[in-house]
Design a protein around this motif. Structure first.
Motif, PDB file in Angstrom:
ATOM      1  N   CYS A  33       4.649  -9.924   5.286  1.00 42.17           N
ATOM      2  CA  CYS A  33       4.462  -8.549   6.050  1.00 42.17           C
ATOM      3  C   CYS A  33       2.988  -8.921   6.858  1.00 42.17           C
ATOM      4  O   CYS A  33       1.850  -8.179   6.600  1.00 42.17           O
ATOM      5  CB  CYS A  33       4.016  -7.335   5.521  1.00 42.17           C
ATOM      6  SG  CYS A  33       5.741  -6.667   4.688  1.00 42.17           S
TER       7      CYS A  33
ATOM      8  N   TYR B 274      -3.102   5.312   1.707  1.00 39.76           N
ATOM      9  CA  TYR B 274      -2.335   3.753   0.889  1.00 39.76           C
ATOM     10  C   TYR B 274      -1.525   4.216  -0.347  1.00 39.76           C
ATOM     11  O   TYR B 274      -0.488   3.748  -0.490  1.00 39.76           O
ATOM     12  CB  TYR B 274      -3.225   2.865   0.854  1.00 39.76           C
ATOM     13  CG  TYR B 274      -2.820   1.461   0.504  1.00 39.76           C
ATOM     14  CD1 TYR B 274      -1.496   1.012   0.958  1.00 39.76           C
ATOM     15  CD2 TYR B 274      -3.684   0.831  -0.522  1.00 39.76           C
ATOM     16  CE1 TYR B 274      -1.249  -0.485   0.587  1.00 39.76           C
ATOM     17  CE2 TYR B 274      -3.323  -0.533  -0.956  1.00 39.76           C
ATOM     18  CZ  TYR B 274      -1.869  -1.088  -0.331  1.00 39.76           C
ATOM     19  OH  TYR B 274      -1.520  -2.491  -0.747  1.00 39.76           O
TER      20      TYR B 274
ATOM     21  N   HIS C 112       1.042   7.270   0.786  1.00 40.78           N
ATOM     22  CA  HIS C 112       2.296   6.758   1.649  1.00 40.78           C
ATOM     23  C   HIS C 112       2.983   5.641   1.149  1.00 40.78           C
ATOM     24  O   HIS C 112       4.397   5.348   1.195  1.00 40.78           O
ATOM     25  CB  HIS C 112       1.644   6.766   2.814  1.00 40.78           C
ATOM     26  CG  HIS C 112       2.700   6.475   4.052  1.00 40.78           C
ATOM     27  ND1 HIS C 112       2.402   6.263   5.332  1.00 40.78           N
ATOM     28  CD2 HIS C 112       4.013   6.249   4.034  1.00 40.78           C
ATOM     29  CE1 HIS C 112       3.565   6.016   6.050  1.00 40.78           C
ATOM     30  NE2 HIS C 112       4.541   6.127   5.186  1.00 40.78           N
ATOM     31  N   LYS C 113       2.213   4.586   0.869  1.00 43.87           N
ATOM     32  CA  LYS C 113       2.714   3.347   0.435  1.00 43.87           C
ATOM     33  C   LYS C 113       3.124   2.986  -0.973  1.00 43.87           C
ATOM     34  O   LYS C 113       4.041   2.692  -1.202  1.00 43.87           O
ATOM     35  CB  LYS C 113       1.769   2.127   1.397  1.00 43.87           C
ATOM     36  CG  LYS C 113       1.671   2.317   2.706  1.00 43.87           C
ATOM     37  CD  LYS C 113       2.692   2.002   3.529  1.00 43.87           C
ATOM     38  CE  LYS C 113       2.562   2.208   4.922  1.00 43.87           C
ATOM     39  NZ  LYS C 113       4.015   1.535   5.762  1.00 43.87           N
TER      40      LYS C 113
ATOM     41  N   GLU D 142       7.960   8.356   9.925  1.00 41.01           N
ATOM     42  CA  GLU D 142       6.861   7.572   9.945  1.00 41.01           C
ATOM     43  C   GLU D 142       5.781   7.552  11.089  1.00 41.01           C
ATOM     44  O   GLU D 142       4.701   7.533  10.852  1.00 41.01           O
ATOM     45  CB  GLU D 142       7.494   5.896   9.779  1.00 41.01           C
ATOM     46  CG  GLU D 142       8.338   5.632   8.521  1.00 41.01           C
ATOM     47  CD  GLU D 142       7.296   5.789   7.318  1.00 41.01           C
ATOM     48  OE1 GLU D 142       6.253   4.761   7.152  1.00 41.01           O
ATOM     49  OE2 GLU D 142       7.612   6.818   6.430  1.00 41.01           O
TER      50      GLU D 142
ATOM     51  N   LEU E 203      -2.519   2.946   8.523  1.00 45.12           N
ATOM     52  CA  LEU E 203      -2.120   1.775   7.398  1.00 45.12           C
ATOM     53  C   LEU E 203      -1.433   0.902   8.371  1.00 45.12           C
ATOM     54  O   LEU E 203      -0.290   1.211   8.844  1.00 45.12           O
ATOM     55  CB  LEU E 203      -1.340   2.323   6.416  1.00 45.12           C
ATOM     56  CG  LEU E 203      -1.928   3.538   5.549  1.00 45.12           C
ATOM     57  CD1 LEU E 203      -0.766   4.259   4.469  1.00 45.12           C
ATOM     58  CD2 LEU E 203      -2.808   2.928   4.866  1.00 45.12           C
TER      59      LEU E 203
ATOM     60  N   PHE F 197       1.193  -5.716   8.700  1.00 41.88           N
ATOM     61  CA  PHE F 197       0.331  -5.003   7.831  1.00 41.88           C
ATOM     62  C   PHE F 197      -0.903  -5.656   7.380  1.00 41.88           C
ATOM     63  O   PHE F 197      -1.923  -5.011   7.445  1.00 41.88           O
ATOM     64  CB  PHE F 197       1.391  -4.832   6.505  1.00 41.88           C
ATOM     65  CG  PHE F 197       0.704  -3.701   5.658  1.00 41.88           C
ATOM     66  CD1 PHE F 197       0.579  -2.332   5.913  1.00 41.88           C
ATOM     67  CD2 PHE F 197       0.172  -4.223   4.334  1.00 41.88           C
ATOM     68  CE1 PHE F 197       0.056  -1.641   4.863  1.00 41.88           C
ATOM     69  CE2 PHE F 197      -0.239  -3.526   3.373  1.00 41.88           C
ATOM     70  CZ  PHE F 197      -0.454  -2.217   3.554  1.00 41.88           C
TER      71      PHE F 197
ATOM     72  N   ASN G 298       5.531  -6.111   0.880  1.00 36.78           N
ATOM     73  CA  ASN G 298       4.854  -5.138   0.262  1.00 36.78           C
ATOM     74  C   ASN G 298       4.324  -5.215  -0.784  1.00 36.78           C
ATOM     75  O   ASN G 298       2.919  -4.985  -0.989  1.00 36.78           O
ATOM     76  CB  ASN G 298       5.808  -3.586   0.233  1.00 36.78           C
ATOM     77  CG  ASN G 298       6.406  -3.290   1.695  1.00 36.78           C
ATOM     78  OD1 ASN G 298       7.454  -2.578   1.721  1.00 36.78           O
ATOM     79  ND2 ASN G 298       5.646  -3.500   2.906  1.00 36.78           N
TER      80      ASN G 298
ATOM     81  N   ARG H  83       5.628   5.004  -2.545  1.00 41.24           N
ATOM     82  CA  ARG H  83       6.872   4.922  -2.021  1.00 41.24           C
ATOM     83  C   ARG H  83       7.456   3.578  -2.539  1.00 41.24           C
ATOM     84  O   ARG H  83       8.682   3.661  -3.007  1.00 41.24           O
ATOM     85  CB  ARG H  83       7.054   4.552  -0.648  1.00 41.24           C
ATOM     86  CG  ARG H  83       6.347   6.002   0.078  1.00 41.24           C
ATOM     87  CD  ARG H  83       7.620   6.863   0.311  1.00 41.24           C
ATOM     88  NE  ARG H  83       7.417   8.115   1.058  1.00 41.24           N
ATOM     89  CZ  ARG H  83       7.376   8.218   2.549  1.00 41.24           C
ATOM     90  NH1 ARG H  83       7.832   7.199   3.266  1.00 41.24           N
ATOM     91  NH2 ARG H  83       6.906   9.155   3.049  1.00 41.24           N
ATOM     92  N   TRP H  84       6.633   2.542  -2.608  1.00 39.01           N
ATOM     93  CA  TRP H  84       7.134   1.271  -3.282  1.00 39.01           C
ATOM     94  C   TRP H  84       7.599   1.407  -4.706  1.00 39.01           C
ATOM     95  O   TRP H  84       8.472   0.644  -5.010  1.00 39.01           O
ATOM     96  CB  TRP H  84       6.172   0.340  -3.075  1.00 39.01           C
ATOM     97  CG  TRP H  84       5.716  -0.039  -1.666  1.00 39.01           C
ATOM     98  CD1 TRP H  84       6.257   0.319  -0.412  1.00 39.01           C
ATOM     99  CD2 TRP H  84       4.547  -0.538  -1.189  1.00 39.01           C
ATOM    100  NE1 TRP H  84       5.778  -0.106   0.727  1.00 39.01           N
ATOM    101  CE2 TRP H  84       4.462  -0.495   0.192  1.00 39.01           C
ATOM    102  CE3 TRP H  84       3.303  -1.127  -1.642  1.00 39.01           C
ATOM    103  CZ2 TRP H  84       3.320  -1.298   1.137  1.00 39.01           C
ATOM    104  CZ3 TRP H  84       2.215  -1.713  -1.039  1.00 39.01           C
ATOM    105  CH2 TRP H  84       2.274  -1.704   0.383  1.00 39.01           C
TER     106      TRP H  84
END
Length: 393
Positions: A229, A297, A300-301, A192, A206, A232, A275, A304-305
Protein backbone atom coordinates in the motif's frame (compact mmCIF):
# COMPACT_ATOMS: atom_id res chain seq x y z
CA UNK A 1 -18.89 -13.84 33.65
CA UNK A 2 -16.43 -12.34 31.17
CA UNK A 3 -17.45 -14.38 28.14
CA UNK A 4 -20.63 -12.37 27.39
CA UNK A 5 -18.56 -9.18 27.73
CA UNK A 6 -16.15 -10.49 25.11
CA UNK A 7 -19.01 -11.21 22.69
CA UNK A 8 -20.60 -7.78 23.00
CA UNK A 9 -17.23 -6.00 23.04
CA UNK A 10 -16.28 -7.65 19.71
CA UNK A 11 -19.64 -6.97 18.09
CA UNK A 12 -19.70 -3.46 19.54
CA UNK A 13 -16.27 -2.65 18.11
CA UNK A 14 -17.41 -3.68 14.62
CA UNK A 15 -20.68 -1.76 14.87
CA UNK A 16 -18.79 1.28 16.18
CA UNK A 17 -16.37 1.29 13.26
CA UNK A 18 -19.04 0.90 10.58
CA UNK A 19 -22.02 2.76 12.07
CA UNK A 20 -21.21 4.90 15.11
CA UNK A 21 -17.80 6.25 14.09
CA UNK A 22 -19.14 8.16 11.04
CA UNK A 23 -21.66 9.91 13.32
CA UNK A 24 -19.04 10.74 15.96
CA UNK A 25 -16.71 11.98 13.22
CA UNK A 26 -19.42 14.20 11.74
CA UNK A 27 -20.11 15.82 15.13
CA UNK A 28 -16.40 16.38 15.81
CA UNK A 29 -15.87 17.74 12.31
CA UNK A 30 -18.78 20.16 12.65
CA UNK A 31 -17.43 21.37 16.00
CA UNK A 32 -13.91 21.95 14.62
CA UNK A 33 -15.24 23.70 11.52
CA UNK A 34 -17.48 25.90 13.66
CA UNK A 35 -14.47 27.04 15.67
CA UNK A 36 -12.57 27.82 12.48
CA UNK A 37 -15.48 29.77 11.03
CA UNK A 38 -15.74 31.90 14.15
CA UNK A 39 -12.00 32.58 13.98
CA UNK A 40 -12.26 33.57 10.32
CA UNK A 41 -15.11 35.97 11.01
CA UNK A 42 -12.99 37.88 13.50
CA UNK A 43 -9.72 37.63 11.58
CA UNK A 44 -11.26 38.37 8.15
CA UNK A 45 -9.16 35.67 6.43
CA UNK A 46 -9.85 33.74 3.24
CA UNK A 47 -11.18 30.17 3.56
CA UNK A 48 -9.57 28.58 0.50
CA UNK A 49 -5.96 28.68 -0.62
CA UNK A 50 -5.29 30.03 -4.10
CA UNK A 51 -2.10 30.37 -6.10
CA UNK A 52 -1.52 32.85 -8.89
CA UNK A 53 0.00 31.79 -12.23
CA UNK A 54 3.51 32.89 -11.30
CA UNK A 55 3.34 31.17 -7.89
CA UNK A 56 2.55 27.68 -9.18
CA UNK A 57 5.31 25.29 -8.11
CA UNK A 58 7.22 23.00 -10.42
CA UNK A 59 5.64 19.55 -10.24
CA UNK A 60 6.82 16.01 -10.96
CA UNK A 61 4.01 13.60 -11.80
CA UNK A 62 5.14 10.07 -10.89
CA UNK A 63 3.41 7.01 -12.38
CA UNK A 64 4.44 3.36 -12.22
CA UNK A 65 2.73 1.21 -14.85
CA UNK A 66 2.47 -2.55 -15.35
CA UNK A 67 0.72 -4.05 -18.40
CA UNK A 68 -1.28 -0.89 -19.06
CA UNK A 69 -1.39 -0.89 -22.87
CA UNK A 70 -5.15 -0.36 -22.69
CA UNK A 71 -4.80 2.93 -20.79
CA UNK A 72 -1.31 4.38 -21.14
CA UNK A 73 -1.82 6.22 -24.43
CA UNK A 74 -5.00 7.90 -23.14
CA UNK A 75 -3.27 8.65 -19.84
CA UNK A 76 -0.47 10.50 -21.61
CA UNK A 77 -3.00 12.48 -23.63
CA UNK A 78 -4.85 13.28 -20.41
CA UNK A 79 -1.68 14.67 -18.84
CA UNK A 80 -0.86 16.80 -21.87
CA UNK A 81 -4.30 18.44 -21.63
CA UNK A 82 -3.85 19.63 -18.04
CA UNK A 83 -4.49 23.29 -17.29
CA UNK A 84 -1.03 23.92 -15.84
CA UNK A 85 1.92 25.88 -17.27
CA UNK A 86 3.79 23.59 -19.65
CA UNK A 87 7.17 24.67 -18.28
CA UNK A 88 6.26 23.87 -14.68
CA UNK A 89 5.45 20.17 -14.79
CA UNK A 90 7.01 16.96 -16.01
CA UNK A 91 5.76 13.37 -15.86
CA UNK A 92 8.05 10.50 -14.89
CA UNK A 93 6.40 7.29 -16.09
CA UNK A 94 8.01 3.90 -15.61
CA UNK A 95 6.99 0.59 -17.16
CA UNK A 96 7.72 -2.07 -14.55
CA UNK A 97 8.73 -5.02 -16.72
CA UNK A 98 5.43 -4.92 -18.61
CA UNK A 99 4.83 -7.92 -20.86
CA UNK A 100 2.49 -6.07 -23.21
CA UNK A 101 2.98 -2.97 -25.37
CA UNK A 102 3.15 -0.49 -22.46
CA UNK A 103 6.90 0.04 -22.81
CA UNK A 104 6.69 0.45 -26.58
CA UNK A 105 3.94 3.06 -26.31
CA UNK A 106 5.95 5.00 -23.72
CA UNK A 107 9.10 4.85 -25.81
CA UNK A 108 7.24 6.33 -28.80
CA UNK A 109 6.20 9.46 -26.88
CA UNK A 110 8.40 12.38 -27.95
CA UNK A 111 6.91 15.21 -25.84
CA UNK A 112 9.68 16.56 -23.55
CA UNK A 113 7.22 16.77 -20.65
CA UNK A 114 6.88 12.97 -20.65
CA UNK A 115 9.98 11.26 -19.26
CA UNK A 116 9.56 7.57 -20.08
CA UNK A 117 11.54 4.80 -18.40
CA UNK A 118 11.12 1.26 -19.71
CA UNK A 119 12.43 -1.18 -17.12
CA UNK A 120 12.92 -4.71 -18.39
CA UNK A 121 12.68 -6.40 -14.99
CA UNK A 122 9.47 -6.49 -12.95
CA UNK A 123 10.62 -5.17 -9.57
CA UNK A 124 7.35 -4.15 -7.93
CA UNK A 125 5.68 -0.76 -7.66
CA UNK A 126 7.55 0.44 -4.57
CA UNK A 127 10.93 -0.10 -6.24
CA UNK A 128 9.83 1.72 -9.37
CA UNK A 129 8.47 4.65 -7.37
CA UNK A 130 11.76 4.91 -5.45
CA UNK A 131 13.64 4.85 -8.76
CA UNK A 132 11.43 7.46 -10.44
CA UNK A 133 11.45 9.84 -7.46
CA UNK A 134 15.26 9.70 -7.36
CA UNK A 135 15.27 11.11 -10.90
CA UNK A 136 13.05 14.09 -10.07
CA UNK A 137 14.18 17.56 -9.06
CA UNK A 138 10.83 19.34 -8.75
CA UNK A 139 9.80 20.48 -5.21
CA UNK A 140 6.33 18.91 -5.41
CA UNK A 141 5.69 15.24 -6.20
CA UNK A 142 2.29 14.18 -7.56
CA UNK A 143 1.51 10.46 -7.59
CA UNK A 144 -1.08 8.77 -9.77
CA UNK A 145 -1.94 5.57 -11.66
CA UNK A 146 -1.84 4.68 -15.32
CA UNK A 147 -5.56 3.89 -15.48
CA UNK A 148 -6.67 7.11 -13.78
CA UNK A 149 -7.63 10.33 -15.56
CA UNK A 150 -7.23 13.81 -14.06
CA UNK A 151 -9.78 16.56 -14.37
CA UNK A 152 -8.27 19.33 -16.50
CA UNK A 153 -7.85 21.67 -13.49
CA UNK A 154 -6.93 18.95 -10.99
CA UNK A 155 -3.21 19.71 -10.81
CA UNK A 156 -3.71 23.42 -10.19
CA UNK A 157 -6.19 22.70 -7.38
CA UNK A 158 -4.09 19.91 -5.91
CA UNK A 159 -1.02 22.09 -5.31
CA UNK A 160 -2.91 25.17 -4.01
CA UNK A 161 -2.87 24.06 -0.32
CA UNK A 162 0.96 24.04 -0.38
CA UNK A 163 0.68 27.83 -0.01
CA UNK A 164 0.53 26.93 3.69
CA UNK A 165 4.03 25.95 4.73
CA UNK A 166 2.68 23.54 7.37
CA UNK A 167 1.08 21.34 4.69
CA UNK A 168 3.22 18.39 3.70
CA UNK A 169 0.72 16.42 1.63
CA UNK A 170 -2.54 16.87 -0.25
CA UNK A 171 -4.99 14.14 -1.22
CA UNK A 172 -7.32 14.71 -4.14
CA UNK A 173 -10.56 12.84 -4.73
CA UNK A 174 -11.05 9.69 -6.76
CA UNK A 175 -14.43 9.41 -8.45
CA UNK A 176 -15.45 5.95 -9.57
CA UNK A 177 -17.47 5.48 -12.75
CA UNK A 178 -20.85 3.85 -12.08
CA UNK A 179 -21.06 0.08 -12.16
CA UNK A 180 -23.62 -1.64 -14.37
CA UNK A 181 -23.46 -4.78 -12.24
CA UNK A 182 -23.77 -5.47 -8.52
CA UNK A 183 -20.44 -4.18 -7.25
CA UNK A 184 -21.18 -1.86 -4.30
CA UNK A 185 -17.61 -0.54 -4.30
CA UNK A 186 -18.79 2.81 -5.69
CA UNK A 187 -21.27 3.16 -2.79
CA UNK A 188 -18.60 2.10 -0.30
CA UNK A 189 -16.21 4.60 -1.88
CA UNK A 190 -18.70 7.46 -1.45
CA UNK A 191 -18.91 6.59 2.23
CA UNK A 192 -15.12 6.55 2.37
CA UNK A 193 -15.06 10.01 0.78
CA UNK A 194 -17.42 11.25 3.49
CA UNK A 195 -15.09 9.88 6.17
CA UNK A 196 -12.01 11.30 4.47
CA UNK A 197 -13.61 14.76 4.27
CA UNK A 198 -14.44 14.91 7.97
CA UNK A 199 -11.22 13.21 9.07
CA UNK A 200 -9.35 15.98 7.27
CA UNK A 201 -11.41 18.52 9.23
CA UNK A 202 -10.24 17.15 12.57
CA UNK A 203 -6.64 16.89 11.36
CA UNK A 204 -6.81 13.12 11.02
CA UNK A 205 -6.60 12.43 7.28
CA UNK A 206 -5.44 8.84 6.74
CA UNK A 207 -3.20 8.18 3.79
CA UNK A 208 -4.19 9.43 0.36
CA UNK A 209 -6.07 8.44 -2.76
CA UNK A 210 -3.39 6.65 -4.76
CA UNK A 211 -4.98 7.93 -7.95
CA UNK A 212 -4.26 11.59 -7.13
CA UNK A 213 -2.16 12.96 -4.28
CA UNK A 214 0.85 15.20 -3.79
CA UNK A 215 3.60 15.68 -1.21
CA UNK A 216 6.51 18.04 -0.80
CA UNK A 217 9.63 16.41 -2.16
CA UNK A 218 11.42 17.26 1.11
CA UNK A 219 8.89 15.04 2.94
CA UNK A 220 9.53 11.99 0.73
CA UNK A 221 10.79 8.88 2.51
CA UNK A 222 11.89 5.95 0.29
CA UNK A 223 9.63 2.92 0.52
CA UNK A 224 10.71 -0.53 1.62
CA UNK A 225 11.00 -2.68 -1.55
CA UNK A 226 8.07 -5.00 -0.78
CA UNK A 227 5.65 -2.27 0.32
CA UNK A 228 2.17 -2.97 -1.06
CA UNK A 229 0.00 0.00 0.00
CA UNK A 230 2.47 2.61 -1.25
CA UNK A 231 -0.03 5.50 -1.29
CA UNK A 232 -1.06 4.90 2.32
CA UNK A 233 2.54 4.60 3.53
CA UNK A 234 3.86 7.60 1.58
CA UNK A 235 1.16 9.88 3.02
CA UNK A 236 1.31 8.45 6.55
CA UNK A 237 5.10 8.90 6.56
CA UNK A 238 4.42 12.58 5.93
CA UNK A 239 1.96 12.69 8.86
CA UNK A 240 4.33 10.77 11.17
CA UNK A 241 7.04 13.36 10.41
CA UNK A 242 4.78 16.09 11.82
CA UNK A 243 3.46 17.60 8.59
CA UNK A 244 -0.20 18.30 7.85
CA UNK A 245 -2.19 16.20 5.41
CA UNK A 246 -5.15 17.95 3.80
CA UNK A 247 -7.99 16.82 1.57
CA UNK A 248 -8.90 18.77 -1.57
CA UNK A 249 -12.01 17.20 -3.18
CA UNK A 250 -12.02 19.85 -5.93
CA UNK A 251 -8.89 18.18 -7.32
CA UNK A 252 -10.39 15.00 -8.69
CA UNK A 253 -9.60 12.09 -10.96
CA UNK A 254 -11.80 9.38 -12.45
CA UNK A 255 -11.44 5.62 -12.67
CA UNK A 256 -13.68 2.77 -13.80
CA UNK A 257 -15.31 0.35 -11.37
CA UNK A 258 -15.51 -3.39 -12.13
CA UNK A 259 -19.10 -4.55 -12.67
CA UNK A 260 -19.00 -7.50 -10.29
CA UNK A 261 -17.87 -7.99 -6.70
CA UNK A 262 -15.74 -10.97 -7.66
CA UNK A 263 -13.61 -8.79 -9.92
CA UNK A 264 -12.87 -6.48 -6.99
CA UNK A 265 -12.18 -9.25 -4.48
CA UNK A 266 -8.62 -10.07 -5.58
CA UNK A 267 -7.63 -6.40 -5.43
CA UNK A 268 -9.04 -6.13 -1.93
CA UNK A 269 -7.07 -9.17 -0.75
CA UNK A 270 -3.87 -7.55 -1.98
CA UNK A 271 -4.76 -4.22 -0.37
CA UNK A 272 -5.63 -6.10 2.81
CA UNK A 273 -2.17 -7.68 2.90
CA UNK A 274 -0.73 -4.19 2.55
CA UNK A 275 -2.95 -2.97 5.38
CA UNK A 276 -1.63 -5.59 7.81
CA UNK A 277 1.89 -4.98 6.56
CA UNK A 278 1.56 -1.28 7.42
CA UNK A 279 -0.10 -2.03 10.77
CA UNK A 280 2.76 -4.19 12.05
CA UNK A 281 5.67 -2.41 10.38
CA UNK A 282 4.70 1.14 11.23
CA UNK A 283 3.54 1.60 14.84
CA UNK A 284 4.51 5.26 14.42
CA UNK A 285 1.33 5.80 12.41
CA UNK A 286 -0.54 5.36 15.70
CA UNK A 287 2.08 6.58 18.16
CA UNK A 288 3.79 9.51 16.42
CA UNK A 289 0.95 11.20 14.59
CA UNK A 290 -1.54 13.81 15.80
CA UNK A 291 -4.36 12.91 18.19
CA UNK A 292 -6.86 13.29 15.36
CA UNK A 293 -4.88 10.96 13.12
CA UNK A 294 -4.44 8.33 15.84
CA UNK A 295 -8.17 8.46 16.65
CA UNK A 296 -9.17 8.10 12.99
CA UNK A 297 -6.57 5.39 12.34
CA UNK A 298 -7.82 3.21 15.18
CA UNK A 299 -11.53 3.81 14.51
CA UNK A 300 -11.57 3.75 10.71
CA UNK A 301 -8.70 1.49 9.72
CA UNK A 302 -7.51 -0.83 12.47
CA UNK A 303 -10.98 -1.88 13.64
CA UNK A 304 -12.11 -2.40 10.03
CA UNK A 305 -9.10 -4.61 9.29
CA UNK A 306 -9.75 -6.66 12.43
CA UNK A 307 -13.55 -6.79 12.00
CA UNK A 308 -13.74 -10.36 10.58
CA UNK A 309 -11.51 -11.63 13.38
CA UNK A 310 -13.69 -9.92 15.99
CA UNK A 311 -16.84 -11.40 14.41
CA UNK A 312 -15.34 -14.89 14.50
CA UNK A 313 -14.36 -14.49 18.16
CA UNK A 314 -17.91 -13.35 18.96
CA UNK A 315 -19.34 -16.34 17.08
CA UNK A 316 -17.00 -18.79 18.77
CA UNK A 317 -17.66 -17.51 22.29
CA UNK A 318 -21.42 -17.40 21.60
CA UNK A 319 -21.30 -21.05 20.50
CA UNK A 320 -19.35 -21.96 23.67
CA UNK A 321 -21.95 -20.23 25.83
CA UNK A 322 -24.68 -21.93 23.79
CA UNK A 323 -23.64 -25.33 25.12
CA UNK A 324 -25.40 -24.50 28.40
CA UNK A 325 -27.83 -21.78 27.30
CA UNK A 326 -30.59 -22.05 24.64
CA UNK A 327 -30.65 -18.24 24.29
CA UNK A 328 -26.93 -18.08 23.48
CA UNK A 329 -27.29 -21.08 21.19
CA UNK A 330 -29.98 -19.24 19.23
CA UNK A 331 -27.83 -16.10 19.12
CA UNK A 332 -24.88 -18.09 17.76
CA UNK A 333 -27.08 -19.72 15.12
CA UNK A 334 -28.43 -16.31 14.12
CA UNK A 335 -24.90 -14.99 13.59
CA UNK A 336 -23.92 -18.08 11.62
CA UNK A 337 -27.03 -17.88 9.43
CA UNK A 338 -26.30 -14.24 8.62
CA UNK A 339 -22.70 -14.94 7.59
CA UNK A 340 -23.66 -18.00 5.52
CA UNK A 341 -26.41 -16.06 3.73
CA UNK A 342 -23.99 -13.29 2.84
CA UNK A 343 -21.47 -15.90 1.68
CA UNK A 344 -24.05 -17.47 -0.64
CA UNK A 345 -24.86 -14.06 -2.12
CA UNK A 346 -21.16 -13.39 -2.64
CA UNK A 347 -20.82 -16.77 -4.34
CA UNK A 348 -23.66 -15.94 -6.72
CA UNK A 349 -21.99 -12.64 -7.58
CA UNK A 350 -18.66 -14.30 -8.37
CA UNK A 351 -20.55 -16.46 -10.88
CA UNK A 352 -21.81 -13.41 -12.72
CA UNK A 353 -25.28 -13.22 -11.18
CA UNK A 354 -26.67 -9.68 -10.89
CA UNK A 355 -28.05 -9.11 -7.42
CA UNK A 356 -30.72 -6.59 -6.36
CA UNK A 357 -29.32 -3.60 -4.45
CA UNK A 358 -30.70 -4.83 -1.15
CA UNK A 359 -28.83 -8.13 -1.54
CA UNK A 360 -25.65 -6.84 -3.16
CA UNK A 361 -24.69 -4.77 -0.10
CA UNK A 362 -24.38 -7.74 2.33
CA UNK A 363 -22.56 -9.64 -0.43
CA UNK A 364 -20.11 -6.77 -0.79
CA UNK A 365 -19.56 -6.51 2.97
CA UNK A 366 -18.92 -10.25 3.11
CA UNK A 367 -16.41 -9.94 0.27
CA UNK A 368 -14.67 -7.07 2.04
CA UNK A 369 -14.36 -8.88 5.36
CA UNK A 370 -13.49 -12.22 3.80
CA UNK A 371 -10.72 -10.44 1.89
CA UNK A 372 -9.38 -8.97 5.15
CA UNK A 373 -9.45 -12.42 6.76
CA UNK A 374 -7.61 -14.07 3.86
CA UNK A 375 -5.18 -11.16 3.70
CA UNK A 376 -4.28 -11.47 7.39
CA UNK A 377 -3.54 -15.17 6.95
CA UNK A 378 -1.43 -14.60 3.86
CA UNK A 379 0.52 -11.81 5.55
CA UNK A 380 1.09 -13.87 8.72
CA UNK A 381 2.24 -16.86 6.65
CA UNK A 382 4.45 -14.74 4.36
CA UNK A 383 2.52 -15.73 1.23
CA UNK A 384 2.82 -12.45 -0.64
CA UNK A 385 5.33 -10.40 -2.60
CA UNK A 386 5.98 -6.78 -3.53
CA UNK A 387 5.35 -7.39 -7.22
CA UNK A 388 1.93 -6.81 -8.70
CA UNK A 389 -0.67 -8.33 -10.95
CA UNK A 390 -2.84 -6.48 -13.43
CA UNK A 391 -6.49 -6.10 -12.37
CA UNK A 392 -9.51 -4.50 -14.01
CA UNK A 393 -9.20 -1.59 -11.63
Amino acid sequence: MWLPVIVFACLGAVLYSYLLYPLVLFVLGAWVQGQRDVARVFRKTERRATLKQGELPEVAIVISAFNEEGHIRQRIANLLELDYPADRWRAYIGSDGSRDATGQILAECDDPRIQAFVFEQNRGKANVLNDLVSRTREPVLVFSDANTFFDREALRKLVAPFEDGRVGGVSGELRLAGSAGDNRDSLYWRIEQFLKFFEARIGGLLGANGAIYAIRRAAWKPLRPDTICDDFCVAMNVAAAGHRLVYEPAAFAEEATPDFIGEEYRRRVRIGIGNFQALWRHPEYLLRTSKGTAFAYLSHKVLRWLAPHLLLVALGVSAWLGVASPAWRAFALLQLAGYLSAAVLFGLSTRGRRLPTLLSLPAFLFALNWAFLVASWRYASGRYSGTWRRSSR
